[in-house]
Design an enzyme around this catalytic site. Sequence first.
Site, short mmCIF file in Angstrom:
data_model
loop_
_atom_site.label_atom_id
_atom_site.label_comp_id
_atom_site.label_asym_id
_atom_site.label_seq_id
_atom_site.Cartn_x
_atom_site.Cartn_y
_atom_site.Cartn_z
N ARG A 237 0.85 -1.19 0.00
CA ARG A 237 0.00 0.00 0.00
C ARG A 237 0.89 1.24 0.00
O ARG A 237 1.88 1.30 0.74
CB ARG A 237 -0.93 0.03 1.22
CG ARG A 237 -2.00 -1.05 1.26
CD ARG A 237 -3.04 -0.85 0.16
NE ARG A 237 -4.12 -1.83 0.24
CZ ARG A 237 -4.10 -3.03 -0.30
NH1 ARG A 237 -3.02 -3.43 -0.96
NH2 ARG A 237 -5.14 -3.84 -0.18
N GLU A 266 -5.56 6.49 -6.34
CA GLU A 266 -6.00 5.37 -7.17
C GLU A 266 -7.50 5.48 -7.43
O GLU A 266 -8.27 5.66 -6.48
CB GLU A 266 -5.69 4.03 -6.48
CG GLU A 266 -4.19 3.76 -6.33
CD GLU A 266 -3.90 2.38 -5.78
OE1 GLU A 266 -4.86 1.57 -5.63
OE2 GLU A 266 -2.74 2.09 -5.50
N HIS A 286 -1.72 -0.91 -9.76
CA HIS A 286 -2.28 -1.79 -8.74
C HIS A 286 -2.89 -3.06 -9.36
O HIS A 286 -4.07 -3.37 -9.16
CB HIS A 286 -3.33 -1.07 -7.89
CG HIS A 286 -3.44 -1.66 -6.51
ND1 HIS A 286 -3.90 -0.95 -5.41
CD2 HIS A 286 -3.15 -2.90 -6.02
CE1 HIS A 286 -3.89 -1.70 -4.34
NE2 HIS A 286 -3.44 -2.91 -4.69
#
Length: 331
Positions: A237, A266, A286
């Site tokens: 993260r 994101e 991601h």
Amino acid sequence: MKIAILDDYLDSIFHLPCYEKLAGHDVTILTQKYDDPADLAGAIGNAEAVVLFRERTKITDELLAHLPNVKLISQRSAYPHIDVDACTKRGVLLCSKQGAGKAPSYAAAEMTWALIMASARQIVEQNASLKAGQWQMGIGKTLRGRTIGILGYGKISRVVAGYAKAFGMNVLVWASEASRKAATEDGLTVAASREAFFAAPDIITVHMRLTPETRGTITADDLARMRPGSLFVNTSRAGLVAPGALLAALDAGRPGKAAVDVLDTEPLTDPDDRFANHPNVLATPHVGFVTEDELDMQFGDIFDQVVAYANGDPIHMINPEVWHGRKAKPA
């Protein structure tokens, strides 16, 4: 039951084998990201169950206030993005199968190693050079004999450590006291201190959960201790790193490069974002867990929770008092 599945950017869920578990239910799949709670609530409509795609949407009291029909939220693993108290207050049951004791995310571990290999051997740059009509553009690095530091030691870390040893690398670990003990029992070397951990490796890869306690745990001072030619890898993260610290560290030359699959914003859709365009950054959107196998496993668990709820026997309840309170009410 009316079900809304959120944030499926690639419209991928419908094509998974596990989607058959929702046969007979009225399912809406939202492929767009909604920043305004009222807009998201309008898209969810009168759904009774909401399925989350990882941590892409925060479940707040403000959002739930717009969703009086929602009685179930189904997701998987940790839930730092969900206001559980607000769910309980508004009578929304949260079901989330936890990962303890299960197999690691091999998809995430493989993505970590892909970023390491791509960075060490300049794969993206070499490919771009070839496509531009040029030949070799630089000199890469061999992994064998180098040291990889693993920050955090859990299921994914163990897999990454195995990859590193298969490539002939030295493995150095830093983690919580209990995790350092586990690493030692697994035959790995634990750094003498946090300071020594950041200073020694050629590569540091992060494998920690983001919690209120771990947010910003990697500081500017930590990064400043890294070697000028070192690589910082993060597939966990972005919030584990103090805001702005990694970009500033790269500008200062310590570490020399970063390879990340997680970003502060994101989805990131700004083509001019300075971090993503930094010459010493390899960034991906991601996708560490985005494989057919991984998604089918994860959403299989999530859909099992929806079906169990629809059958009147919910599983993996995080706030079971909501369900027991409903059962206690007279018909």
